[in-house]
Design an enzyme around this catalytic site. Structure first.
Site, short mmCIF file in Angstrom:
data_model
loop_
_atom_site.label_atom_id
_atom_site.label_comp_id
_atom_site.label_asym_id
_atom_site.label_seq_id
_atom_site.Cartn_x
_atom_site.Cartn_y
_atom_site.Cartn_z
N ARG A 58 33.84 42.08 -91.13
CA ARG A 58 32.85 41.94 -90.05
C ARG A 58 32.17 40.59 -90.10
O ARG A 58 31.65 40.08 -89.12
CB ARG A 58 31.81 43.09 -90.10
CG ARG A 58 30.75 42.97 -89.00
CD ARG A 58 30.02 44.28 -88.67
NE ARG A 58 29.67 45.05 -89.84
CZ ARG A 58 28.66 44.76 -90.65
NH1 ARG A 58 27.87 43.73 -90.41
NH2 ARG A 58 28.41 45.51 -91.71
N TYR A 111 31.03 39.70 -62.92
CA TYR A 111 31.78 40.93 -63.20
C TYR A 111 30.80 42.12 -63.31
O TYR A 111 29.67 41.96 -63.80
CB TYR A 111 32.56 40.71 -64.51
CG TYR A 111 33.17 41.96 -65.08
CD1 TYR A 111 34.04 42.75 -64.33
CD2 TYR A 111 32.88 42.35 -66.39
CE1 TYR A 111 34.60 43.90 -64.87
CE2 TYR A 111 33.45 43.50 -66.93
CZ TYR A 111 34.29 44.27 -66.15
OH TYR A 111 34.84 45.41 -66.68
N ASP A 183 31.35 31.69 -67.99
CA ASP A 183 32.46 32.61 -68.20
C ASP A 183 33.70 31.95 -67.60
O ASP A 183 33.84 31.84 -66.38
CB ASP A 183 32.15 33.95 -67.51
CG ASP A 183 33.22 34.99 -67.78
OD1 ASP A 183 34.39 34.61 -67.98
OD2 ASP A 183 32.89 36.19 -67.77
N LYS A 208 42.35 38.84 -70.69
CA LYS A 208 43.00 38.39 -69.47
C LYS A 208 44.03 37.31 -69.80
O LYS A 208 44.95 37.57 -70.56
CB LYS A 208 41.93 37.92 -68.47
CG LYS A 208 40.76 38.91 -68.34
CD LYS A 208 41.18 40.19 -67.67
CE LYS A 208 40.20 41.34 -67.72
NZ LYS A 208 38.88 41.21 -68.21
N1 LCS Z 1 34.21 38.39 -67.68
C1 LCS Z 1 34.98 38.53 -66.59
C2 LCS Z 1 35.01 37.43 -65.57
C3 LCS Z 1 35.75 39.68 -66.44
O1 LCS Z 1 36.51 39.78 -65.35
C4 LCS Z 1 35.69 40.70 -67.43
C5 LCS Z 1 36.46 41.95 -67.30
C6 LCS Z 1 34.86 40.51 -68.53
C7 LCS Z 1 34.15 39.34 -68.63
C8 LCS Z 1 34.73 41.53 -69.61
O2 LCS Z 1 35.82 41.43 -70.47
P1 LCS Z 1 36.36 42.65 -71.37
O3 LCS Z 1 35.18 43.19 -72.11
O4 LCS Z 1 36.95 43.65 -70.44
O5 LCS Z 1 37.36 41.99 -72.26
N2 LCS Z 1 37.02 42.13 -66.05
C9 LCS Z 1 37.76 43.13 -65.63
C10 LCS Z 1 38.27 43.20 -64.33
O6 LCS Z 1 38.02 42.42 -63.41
N3 LCS Z 1 39.05 44.24 -64.23
O7 LCS Z 1 39.05 44.99 -65.39
C11 LCS Z 1 38.22 44.32 -66.36
#
Ligand code: LCS
Length: 395
Positions: A58, A111, A183, A208
């Site tokens: 951790r 998001y 972001d 992503k």
């Molecule tokens: N930032 C952006 C721009 C995102 O699109 C997402 C997730 C996150 C942060 C969060 O990331 P995660 O914790 O899921 O790794 N976006 C999603 C979307 O547009 N569709 O499903 C998840």
């Protein structure tokens, strides 16, 4: 000597320790929770920070550290910290930067779960936030407050693909002593490097494009060494959303093809966006690569490609959108984006459903908006599937 991006992503910092000795071309996965001390004194020295060395996964893990160095290098930042998810990265960064009474200036859209986090910080911890159009310097200067500590930006914004002027926000932030957090999930360092425009911190949902294969959830933050070290020792260590070593390894592997994949996402994204905008069933297409994109000048200045996400509204609105989605065969009905498969989702009822309707509408997300995230399949196969689904959709 090997400075070009396409070379750098292949030759990520990927050998260390044992693998260097044995000549393994890929890094080992240190699948361990803890690390053995040679003596009790050594353990004490490591906890006291008097001796370098691993303690407990951790607090740090060699495989995860390689990923942190790799993303920091590609983004042009001093240091990186990897997290269990993009949301773990965003929450650890924001909680480290603000306290009760502070203000966060936020891009007009984010998001859905990032919105949920901002709302929780407001409701439970008394942190103010304002969402605003940050497309130009005057607009940014008009909405900052004396207590603005962070300017939090998504660009392109999920899912409207609206852009935020990174240089303008960074200039205003410098004047008022605020930290700019960007972001960069939708652009990746292949298409946009916010730190070069003056931003302080970059966050990613590596789930992503960085991972790229739809097989992992992970987040990364990159920024100044001192701030990243504070985050590591506070909001990461004590809240505990650390990345698993195997997941870090999957993202390291995915990133070797990042540049290639982004080229394909750019080409296919543009081709599909152009064809959609010429289709009789389509009312509007949101894609920064289109010549008709309202922020064309900012797009050309700030990004070197528009990526794979396209928003569009069908003339038949919500009903037509649902029919269209249900008729797709190759493209998958699924949230997420930035991976090898083409995915389609409905933001108002899915990714942005945590956002109240009136806020969602102020972000530009109507019930008719469909989000398509093109994968790396053949462009004609993707288009044929879209075309057949549009053909029988109410015009
Ligand atoms: N930032 C952006 C721009 C995102 O699109 C997402 C997730 C996150 C942060 C969060 O990331 P995660 O914790 O899921 O790794 N976006 C999603 C979307 O547009 N569709 O499903 C998840």
């Amino acid at each position: 000597m090997w400075g070009k991006f396409a070379t750098k992503v292949v030759h990520l910092p990927d050998t260390r320790g044992e693998s260097e000795v044995l000549g393994s071309i890929t890094p080992p996965i240190f699948q361990t929770s803890t690390f053995v001390f040679e003596s009790a004194e050594q353990g004490g020295r490591r906890f006291a920070g008097e001796e370098n060395g691993y303690i407990y996964s951790r607090l740090g893990n060699p495989t995860t550290n390689l990923l942190e160095e790799a993303v920091a290098d590609l983004e042009g930042g001093e240091a990186g910290v990897a997290f269990a998810s993009g949301m773990a990265a965003i929450s650890a960064v924001l909680v480290a930067l603000v306290k009760t009474g502070d203000h966060i200036l936020v891009s007009r859209g984010v998001y859905g779960c990032t919105y949920g986090l901002l709302d929780m910080l407001h409701e439970r911890f008394g942190v103010e936030y304002t969402m605003s159009d940050l497309g130009a310097e005057d607009a940014v200067r008009a909405v900052v407050k004396p207590n603005t500590k962070v300017i939090y930006i998504e660009t392109p914004i999920n899912p409207t693909m609206e852009l935020v002027d990174l240089a303008a926000c960074s200039r205003v932030a410098r004047e008022i002593g605020a930290t700019v957090v960007v972001d960069n999930t939708f652009a990746t360092p292949v298409l946009q490097r916010p730190i070069e425009w003056g931003a302080d911190v970059v966050v990613h949902s590596a789930t992503k494009y960085l991972g790229g294969h739809g097989d992992v959830i992970l987040g990364v933050a990159v920024g100044p060494r001192e701030l990243m070290s504070t985050i590591r020792l506070t909001t990461q260590k004590d809240i505990g959303g650390v990345a698993a070593p195997f997941n870090a390894w999957l993202v390291l592997r995915g990133m070797k093809t990042l540049e290639l994949r982004m080229q394909r996402h750019n080409e296919t994204g543009l081709a599909i966006a152009e064809r959609l905008s010429q289709d009789a069933a389509v009312e509007h297409v949101y894609y920064p690569g289109l010549k008709s994109f309202p922020q064309r000048e900012l797009y050309l200045r700030q990004m070197s490609g528009a990526g794979g996400v396209i928003g569009f509204i069908l003339k038949g609105g919500y009903e037509a959108g649902v029919q269209f989605m249900n008729r797709l065969q190759l493209c998958k009905r699924a949230v997420s984006l930035g991976e090898v498969h083409t995915l389609v989702q409905h933001p108002a009822s899915m990714t942005h459903s945590p956002v109240p309707r009136e806020v969602r509408e102020s972000m530009g997300i109507s019930d008719g908006l469909v989000r398509l995230a093109v994968g790396i399949e053949d462009v004609e196969d993707i288009w044929n599937d879209i075309e057949q689904a549009l053909a029988i959709t109410a015009k």
